[in-house]
Design a protein around this motif. Structure first.
Motif, PDB file in Angstrom:
ATOM      1  N   MET A   7       2.123 -10.923   2.297  1.00  0.00           N
ATOM      2  CA  MET A   7       1.981  -9.740   3.147  1.00  0.00           C
ATOM      3  C   MET A   7       1.568  -8.544   2.287  1.00  0.00           C
ATOM      4  O   MET A   7       2.192  -8.266   1.278  1.00  0.00           O
ATOM      5  CB  MET A   7       3.311  -9.453   3.839  1.00  0.00           C
ATOM      6  N   LYS A   8       0.499  -7.906   2.689  1.00  0.00           N
ATOM      7  CA  LYS A   8       0.062  -6.732   1.939  1.00  0.00           C
ATOM      8  C   LYS A   8       0.887  -5.527   2.367  1.00  0.00           C
ATOM      9  O   LYS A   8       1.256  -5.398   3.533  1.00  0.00           O
ATOM     10  CB  LYS A   8      -1.408  -6.436   2.256  1.00  0.00           C
ATOM     11  N   SER A   9       1.175  -4.667   1.457  1.00  0.00           N
ATOM     12  CA  SER A   9       1.849  -3.418   1.776  1.00  0.00           C
ATOM     13  C   SER A   9       0.879  -2.289   1.509  1.00  0.00           C
ATOM     14  O   SER A   9       0.156  -2.320   0.530  1.00  0.00           O
ATOM     15  CB  SER A   9       3.074  -3.230   0.889  1.00  0.00           C
ATOM     16  N   ILE A  10       0.895  -1.313   2.378  1.00  0.00           N
ATOM     17  CA  ILE A  10      -0.022  -0.194   2.153  1.00  0.00           C
ATOM     18  C   ILE A  10       0.728   1.125   2.224  1.00  0.00           C
ATOM     19  O   ILE A  10       1.843   1.199   2.736  1.00  0.00           O
ATOM     20  CB  ILE A  10      -1.191  -0.172   3.162  1.00  0.00           C
ATOM     21  N   CYS A  11       0.104   2.150   1.704  1.00  0.00           N
ATOM     22  CA  CYS A  11       0.628   3.505   1.818  1.00  0.00           C
ATOM     23  C   CYS A  11      -0.403   4.318   2.570  1.00  0.00           C
ATOM     24  O   CYS A  11      -1.590   4.186   2.320  1.00  0.00           O
ATOM     25  CB  CYS A  11       0.814   4.125   0.441  1.00  0.00           C
ATOM     26  N   LEU A  12       0.049   5.131   3.471  1.00  0.00           N
ATOM     27  CA  LEU A  12      -0.858   6.034   4.171  1.00  0.00           C
ATOM     28  C   LEU A  12      -0.606   7.435   3.636  1.00  0.00           C
ATOM     29  O   LEU A  12       0.533   7.839   3.448  1.00  0.00           O
ATOM     30  CB  LEU A  12      -0.626   5.967   5.675  1.00  0.00           C
ATOM     31  N   VAL A  13      -1.691   8.133   3.374  1.00  0.00           N
ATOM     32  CA  VAL A  13      -1.564   9.399   2.664  1.00  0.00           C
ATOM     33  C   VAL A  13      -1.767  10.586   3.587  1.00  0.00           C
ATOM     34  O   VAL A  13      -0.965  11.511   3.629  1.00  0.00           O
ATOM     35  CB  VAL A  13      -2.586   9.460   1.502  1.00  0.00           C
ATOM     36  N   GLU A  14      -2.855  10.538   4.339  1.00  0.00           N
ATOM     37  CA  GLU A  14      -3.207  11.725   5.114  1.00  0.00           C
ATOM     38  C   GLU A  14      -2.359  11.813   6.376  1.00  0.00           C
ATOM     39  O   GLU A  14      -2.361  10.891   7.190  1.00  0.00           O
ATOM     40  CB  GLU A  14      -4.691  11.688   5.459  1.00  0.00           C
ATOM     41  N   ARG A  15      -1.638  12.890   6.514  1.00  0.00           N
ATOM     42  CA  ARG A  15      -0.766  13.024   7.669  1.00  0.00           C
ATOM     43  C   ARG A  15      -0.547  14.487   7.999  1.00  0.00           C
ATOM     44  O   ARG A  15      -0.728  15.374   7.175  1.00  0.00           O
ATOM     45  CB  ARG A  15       0.568  12.344   7.414  1.00  0.00           C
TER      46      ARG A  15
ATOM     47  N   PHE B  89      -2.593   9.718  -3.358  1.00  0.00           N
ATOM     48  CA  PHE B  89      -1.556   8.713  -3.207  1.00  0.00           C
ATOM     49  C   PHE B  89      -0.332   9.385  -2.591  1.00  0.00           C
ATOM     50  O   PHE B  89      -0.287  10.596  -2.468  1.00  0.00           O
ATOM     51  CB  PHE B  89      -1.228   8.073  -4.565  1.00  0.00           C
ATOM     52  N   THR B  90       0.631   8.544  -2.236  1.00  0.00           N
ATOM     53  CA  THR B  90       1.807   9.116  -1.590  1.00  0.00           C
ATOM     54  C   THR B  90       2.822   9.661  -2.588  1.00  0.00           C
ATOM     55  O   THR B  90       3.668  10.457  -2.223  1.00  0.00           O
ATOM     56  CB  THR B  90       2.493   8.056  -0.710  1.00  0.00           C
ATOM     57  N   HIS B  91       2.721   9.223  -3.824  1.00  0.00           N
ATOM     58  CA  HIS B  91       3.707   9.661  -4.812  1.00  0.00           C
ATOM     59  C   HIS B  91       3.019   9.980  -6.134  1.00  0.00           C
ATOM     60  O   HIS B  91       1.899   9.554  -6.366  1.00  0.00           O
ATOM     61  CB  HIS B  91       4.764   8.568  -5.013  1.00  0.00           C
ATOM     62  N   PRO B  92       3.707  10.724  -7.006  1.00  0.00           N
ATOM     63  CA  PRO B  92       3.110  11.054  -8.307  1.00  0.00           C
ATOM     64  C   PRO B  92       2.661   9.814  -9.070  1.00  0.00           C
ATOM     65  O   PRO B  92       3.329   8.775  -9.033  1.00  0.00           O
ATOM     66  CB  PRO B  92       4.262  11.746  -9.033  1.00  0.00           C
ATOM     67  N   ILE B  93       1.553   9.942  -9.758  1.00  0.00           N
ATOM     68  CA  ILE B  93       0.965   8.809 -10.484  1.00  0.00           C
ATOM     69  C   ILE B  93       1.485   8.822 -11.911  1.00  0.00           C
ATOM     70  O   ILE B  93       1.362   9.820 -12.613  1.00  0.00           O
ATOM     71  CB  ILE B  93      -0.576   8.888 -10.436  1.00  0.00           C
ATOM     72  N   TYR B  94       2.074   7.707 -12.323  1.00  0.00           N
ATOM     73  CA  TYR B  94       2.686   7.630 -13.646  1.00  0.00           C
ATOM     74  C   TYR B  94       1.805   6.923 -14.665  1.00  0.00           C
ATOM     75  O   TYR B  94       1.861   7.220 -15.845  1.00  0.00           O
ATOM     76  CB  TYR B  94       4.025   6.898 -13.549  1.00  0.00           C
ATOM     77  N   ARG B  95       1.056   5.966 -14.221  1.00  0.00           N
ATOM     78  CA  ARG B  95       0.290   5.170 -15.181  1.00  0.00           C
ATOM     79  C   ARG B  95      -0.916   4.559 -14.477  1.00  0.00           C
ATOM     80  O   ARG B  95      -0.815   4.169 -13.314  1.00  0.00           O
ATOM     81  CB  ARG B  95       1.201   4.064 -15.733  1.00  0.00           C
ATOM     82  N   ILE B  96      -2.026   4.456 -15.194  1.00  0.00           N
ATOM     83  CA  ILE B  96      -3.219   3.814 -14.639  1.00  0.00           C
ATOM     84  C   ILE B  96      -3.687   2.769 -15.642  1.00  0.00           C
ATOM     85  O   ILE B  96      -3.701   3.023 -16.844  1.00  0.00           O
ATOM     86  CB  ILE B  96      -4.364   4.828 -14.423  1.00  0.00           C
ATOM     87  N   THR B  97      -4.081   1.640 -15.149  1.00  0.00           N
ATOM     88  CA  THR B  97      -4.678   0.655 -16.040  1.00  0.00           C
ATOM     89  C   THR B  97      -5.648  -0.214 -15.240  1.00  0.00           C
ATOM     90  O   THR B  97      -5.701  -0.134 -14.016  1.00  0.00           O
ATOM     91  CB  THR B  97      -3.599  -0.181 -16.763  1.00  0.00           C
TER      92      THR B  97
ATOM     93  N   GLN C 273       5.394   6.709  -8.545  1.00  0.00           N
ATOM     94  CA  GLN C 273       6.840   6.846  -8.649  1.00  0.00           C
ATOM     95  C   GLN C 273       7.579   5.669  -7.994  1.00  0.00           C
ATOM     96  O   GLN C 273       8.583   5.215  -8.502  1.00  0.00           O
ATOM     97  CB  GLN C 273       7.242   8.155  -7.978  1.00  0.00           C
ATOM     98  N   TYR C 274       7.081   5.214  -6.876  1.00  0.00           N
ATOM     99  CA  TYR C 274       7.835   4.194  -6.145  1.00  0.00           C
ATOM    100  C   TYR C 274       7.111   2.864  -6.007  1.00  0.00           C
ATOM    101  O   TYR C 274       7.564   2.013  -5.259  1.00  0.00           O
ATOM    102  CB  TYR C 274       8.225   4.714  -4.763  1.00  0.00           C
ATOM    103  N   GLY C 275       5.995   2.686  -6.650  1.00  0.00           N
ATOM    104  CA  GLY C 275       5.358   1.390  -6.464  1.00  0.00           C
ATOM    105  C   GLY C 275       4.103   1.219  -7.287  1.00  0.00           C
ATOM    106  O   GLY C 275       3.667   2.114  -7.998  1.00  0.00           O
ATOM    107  N   VAL C 276       3.558   0.045  -7.171  1.00  0.00           N
ATOM    108  CA  VAL C 276       2.332  -0.280  -7.891  1.00  0.00           C
ATOM    109  C   VAL C 276       1.227  -0.489  -6.856  1.00  0.00           C
ATOM    110  O   VAL C 276       1.408  -1.223  -5.892  1.00  0.00           O
ATOM    111  CB  VAL C 276       2.519  -1.561  -8.729  1.00  0.00           C
ATOM    112  N   HIS C 277       0.114   0.184  -7.049  1.00  0.00           N
ATOM    113  CA  HIS C 277      -1.018   0.041  -6.138  1.00  0.00           C
ATOM    114  C   HIS C 277      -2.108  -0.742  -6.848  1.00  0.00           C
ATOM    115  O   HIS C 277      -2.421  -0.439  -7.991  1.00  0.00           O
ATOM    116  CB  HIS C 277      -1.573   1.407  -5.739  1.00  0.00           C
TER     117      HIS C 277
END
Lengths: 614, 388
Positions: free
Chosen positions: A1-9, B327-335, B352-356
């Motif tokens: 299951m993919k998880s996503i974040c929505l930003v613009e709100r 993104f929804t949270h502050p970015i800590y690291r990029i690779t 802060q709360y996850g890996v994208h």
């Protein structure tokens, strides 16, 4: 299951407890942009239009004192081509609002002073993102019309269910009775004379009961669909425990699933609430309606109206599911200028029509986007949800886009827009390249180890054993050095071969003459290029001495030449190819040395010996 | 933190209380939470993963115990090193479980640890991988593995990095450390909490073989969050232009152009960065497959910015904003790494709360690859044509 974040709100203000179904998306002021209508149990109705920082989350229109609002719908109940808001309360009142351009002449709303017709034109001419400035919500004293309906209605649907071209209002009551009404304005008496204005004669419009059905179980949701075989409308009524009833236009009722006793245990008939929405799937060149059901405990069912087949999926959620909507993700794709345009431009993709997706929300904010292949994308809204809506809303004038709306218990509505949701599983790049392999069979066969086996595995649908192809592709994209080396090596062999041939037939004077000519030509090219690149190379190789500098220049040029080589070939084809062959063969000494230099760059000794050769 | 194992590259992500490994595999990836006992370890401050001559997988952590009864507050910190030893496993999953099972070496630290990096040094004529740990005591500590006992021990920095040893005298606390080598030029850059940026460049003279050292420092007045020294092109053999990207907490990100020649004399500012709060991290990667590196910047203001190098009409280097995303949270690291082993590198953004995990537009990649293949193909065919 993919998880996503929505930003613009954005966040809107909306107070009070509400029935989780007392909302609707729709074009309430008939400007082709969708608004959002929501009502609470205190009798307050709010209409939201657009978003902008200026209106600070305030509604566009409000009205209060409407009783215990249980359901809200936007639809063309008068069959006049104009939408109205229908707001039904538990006390048996049905309030109808016509928010027309005349209502909009309020000076507080800037945009709306212009008459409706010219405004529409205006919008077409300037589809620019003109923010709607609303200083304060416009308060409507009372509804346009209030009619009486049965008490305790909890679901409403505005649709043409019998195929007569006239929209009906379908009301579901908590006492398991479903009623169908027609909105009727009494016709003027036949003996009326032309001198009397029709408006005076027009009596109070009424809701005429058309049909009435009783159900065994609570009516948990209402939906319509189109019969894929006859194209006639079907009314779908949700029943507890994942069951539903299809009512055809000839009032033939069918209960689904027809017989549950066979493969399912008797305990299955639990009284869990069932949500139903209609979806569409693109099949055999046309869109076909599909019925989707979700029970509160997470059983997701797709019912194919055409084949009457049922497929199930169990959603592994910890919280009760309640809100469901159908959404067409393709619309967002078209508006999305950045990445998805590329996909649309791609002939393979654009030819493929999109199926819709279903959106389900749980009380804890977990939202699932499910497609017809049961690919699930999860989004977590932080906070408990009182009501969830997903649909098309005009964030900016002129563009209805997909939005998720969460009504929380802190008097707020959170609107997520620019949803870039792709339910499809992660695409493998090799899969995208698969169709291109045949074109490069020869090349890949020469370079890639075990190419035939890997290609064979790939054609069987296996991506597990294509490591050599993958590595080669990675090199081509990320290690252009290797790729240039490869090119250099190829040219190297090319030259060696030509030289060998030359040695075989040294007596052909004609060819030699040609070669000399070409040699001169190439040198002049080198000279020109050198001038261009002197600056660049100087900054690069300050510490190198003059001779080395010269060498380096040549390396650079030779690379460029190779590239040019290929480009010209592509452009002008074989004629030039032959001449260029000669060029490369002719300037063998120079180029050969250059290639060596490139390959054994660090080897100073060899470097020097070549230097002496010149 | 990424580790390369053969052709496979895997990703380790650490949070306060645990470490997750993304094990790449053809077409998919596995996520494995490392079976570490949180009570034993405490909070994780920094982490490094690498392989050395002796071991396929070495895994180093600096941790802090929230000691409730400890009288000596300094003894709360420790450096833990897990090493796979002689056991060689073909599967990363297997290796991960084994490495944790293996006896872990714990070194007590008498300072608060910060960034942990590994680097290669020349010890008695042999290449050797050592750990460098920045501490709040102002110094950089070097840990080296004993060849015979396989024990890690602290060793003086002076013989290997006299420049870093020299910095220990100052009161500055090093927040970020970058050690890079391009050809015969070696760079060491250290960014401090007080905003001091120190750089040392070692050049080997080609004719004499001697080392020439150049050093420089500049005060940037705000804590330095990241340093990346990079070549403008991805070409390995002859890097043309070497620049240094420095990001700090308050000011905008700075690129010191031609750092190998001009050192700190040619700064270039990335103005857009300051609009999105502190810059927390940066990464260098060729995201559009043109052989030129792009700059990726992640901010506390939840924005990812990508810059591309270009040349203006005066022939000066400029950096243009190519792409940005919230993104929804502050970015800590990029690779960036190829997690699903399809030849395309994914962009990994740790917030802060996850890996994208972001996948590039594969249709653009296809276009690019076809162009390259076409070029090689024509050459290849011509080659064959002549040989027959």
């Amino acid at each position: 299951m993919k998880s996503i974040c929505l930003v613009e709100r954005v966040k809107w203000k909306f107070a009070g407890n509400m029935n989780p179904h007392a909302f609707d998306f729709g074009d309430v002021d008939n400007d082709k942009d969708n608004e959002f209508v929501i009502g609470n149990l205190k009798g307050e109705l709010s209409v939201f239009k657009g978003i902008s920082a200026a209106n600070d989350g305030q509604p566009y229109v409000t009205c209060s004192g409407l009783g215990t609002i249980t359901c809200v719908a936007v639809g063309d109940i008068r069959n006049s081509g104009k939408n109205s808001i229908v707001c039904v309360n538990a006390e048996g009142q049905c309030h109808i609002f016509d928010i027309t351009s005349s209502n909009e002449s309020d000076p507080t709303t800037h945009d709306e002073n212009i008459p409706a017709s010219s405004k529409k034109n205006n919008d077409i001419q300037t589809p620019a993102m003109r923010p709607i400035i609303i200083d304060s919500p416009k308060v409507i004293e009372k509804p346009t019309l209030t009619l009486s309906v049965p008490v305790n209605c909890n679901r409403i649907l505005i649709a043409d269910i019998d195929g007569d071209g006239i929209n009906e209002i379908i009301l579901a009551r908590t006492d398991r009775i479903l009623q169908v009404f027609n909105f009727q304005t009494p016709l003027p008496p036949i003996d009326s004379t032309a001198s009397i204005k029709p408006s005076l004669i027009k009596g109070q419009p009424i809701l005429k009961e058309k049909k009435k059905w009783c159900f065994d179980g609570q009516i948990t949701s209402l939906s319509i669909a189109k019969d894929p075989n006859t194209s006639s409308p079907l009314l779908i009524v949700g029943q507890p425990g994942g069951h539903f009833m299809i009512i055809e236009k000839n009032e033939k009722k069918t209960f689904f699933p027809t017989q549950v006793s066979g493969d399912q245990s008797g305990e299955e008939f639990t009284e869990v609430s069932t949500e139903i929405v209609r979806g569409t799937v693109f099949k055999n060149g046309k869109y076909v309606d599909v019925v989707a059901l979700i029970t509160m405990d997470g059983k997701f069912t797709l019912y194919d109206l055409q084949s009457s087949s049922i497929s199930n999926y169990e959603l592994q959620g910890t919280h009760k599911l309640f809100g469901m909507a159908s959404m067409d993700l393709c619309i967002n794709d078209i508006n999305d200028e950045s990445l998805d345009n590329e996909i649309l431009n791609d002939p393979e993709k654009s030819a493929k029509k999109y199926d819709n997706v279903f959106v389900v929300c749980a009380w804890n904010g977990c939202t699932y986007v499910i497609d017809h292949d049961f690919n699930v994308v999860k989004f977590e809204f932080e906070g408990r949800v009182c009501a969830f809506a997903a649909g098309q809303y005009a964030i900016t004038p002129g563009h209805n886009v997909n939005c998720f709306l969460y009504v929380d218990f802190e008097d707020q509505i959170t609107v997520y827009y620019n949803l870039r949701i792709n339910t499809k599983p992660v695409t493998n790049f090799i899969e995208i390249m698969r169709g291109q392999f045949n074109k490069f069979d020869e090349l890949l066969g020469d370079i890639v180890q075990d190419y035939d086996q890997e290609k064979g595995a790939l054609s069987n649908g296996s991506y597990q054993s294509t490591s050599n192809i993958t590595e080669f592709f990675h090199q081509c994209l990320y290690q252009l050095d290797d790729y240039k080396d490869m090119k250099a090596k190829l040219i190297e062999t090319l030259k060696r071969k030509t030289r060998e041939e030359e040695e075989k037939k040294p007596n052909e004077l004609r060819e030699k003459n040609e070669l000399i000519e070409e040699n001169g030509l190439l040198e002049s090219v080198i000279y020109q290029e050198k001038e261009k690149d002197v600056e660049k190379s100087e900054s690069r190789n300050k510490e190198q001495n003059q001779n080395q500098n010269k060498q380096d220049d040549l390396v650079l040029i030779s690379e460029q030449d190779i590239i040019q080589d290929v480009e010209t070939q592509e452009l002008e084809g074989l004629e030039i190819e032959n001449t260029l062959d000669n060029v490369i063969g002719g300037c063998d000494d120079v180029a050969h040395k250059l290639q060596l230099n490139q390959i054994t760059n660090t080897d100073n000794e060899q470097f020097n010996t070549q230097e002496t050769q010149t | 933190m990424t580790i390369k194992k053969g052709i496979h590259q895997h990703l380790f992500v650490s949070s306060f209380y645990g470490i997750t490994c993304f094990v790449s595999a053809p077409g998919y990836w596995n996520t494995i939470k490392l079976p570490l006992d949180n009570k034993d370890i405490g909070e994780i401050i920094s982490m490094d993963v690498f392989s050395s001559v002796h071991s396929d997988l070495i895994f180093a952590l600096t941790t802090a115990h929230s000691g409730q009864n400890d009288d000596d507050p300094q003894s709360q910190f420790s450096l833990r090193i897990y090493s796979l030893g002689v056991l060689i496993s073909n599967f990363m999953e297997d290796a991960i479980f084994k490495v944790v099972e293996e006896n872990c070496q714990s070194i007590r630290l008498h300072f608060t640890p910060m960034q942990l990096v590994h680097t290669k040094i020349d010890k008695d004529g042999e290449d050797c991988i050592v750990l460098l740990l920045c501490g709040t005591d102002g110094g950089v500590h070097l840990y080296i593995e004993d060849k015979y006992t396989k024990e890690w021990k602290e060793s003086p920095v002076q013989p290997y990095y006299p420049f870093l040893a020299g910095l220990a005298d100052s009161e500055s606390k090093i927040l970020s450390l970058e050690i890079k080598e391009f050809g015969n030029v070696k760079f060491i850059a250290a960014g401090c909490q007080n905003g001091m940026l120190h750089i040392s460049i070692l050049k080997q003279n080609e004719s004499t073989g001697d080392f020439e050292r150049e050093q420089s420092s500049v005060a940037l007045f705000s804590p330095i969050t990241s340093i990346s020294i990079f070549a403008s092109s991805t070409s390995k053999d002859k890097p043309e232009e070497i620049h240094m990207l420095v990001t700090c907490a308050v000011e905008q990100a700075i690129i010191y152009c031609y750092v190998d020649k001009e050192i700190l004399k040619h700064p270039l500012y990335l103005r857009e960065c300051s609009k999105h709060d502190s810059v927390l991290c940066s990464h260098i990667m060729d995201i559009d497959w043109d052989g030129k590196n792009e700059i990726l910047i992640g901010t506390y203001g939840r924005e990812l910015l990508i810059y591309k190098q270009n040349v203006n009409s005066q022939g000066m280097i400029i950096y243009q904003l190519l792409w940005q995303r919230s993104f929804t949270h502050p970015i800590y690291r990029i690779t960036g790494l190829d997690l699903n082993e399809d030849g395309i590198e994914e962009l990994i953004v740790a917030t802060q709360y996850g890996v994208h995990i972001l996948q590039p537009n594969l249709y653009k990649a296809k276009e690019r690859l076809l162009k390259v293949l076409n070029e090689i193909d024509i050459l290849n065919k011509k080659c064959k044509e002549i040989s027959t």
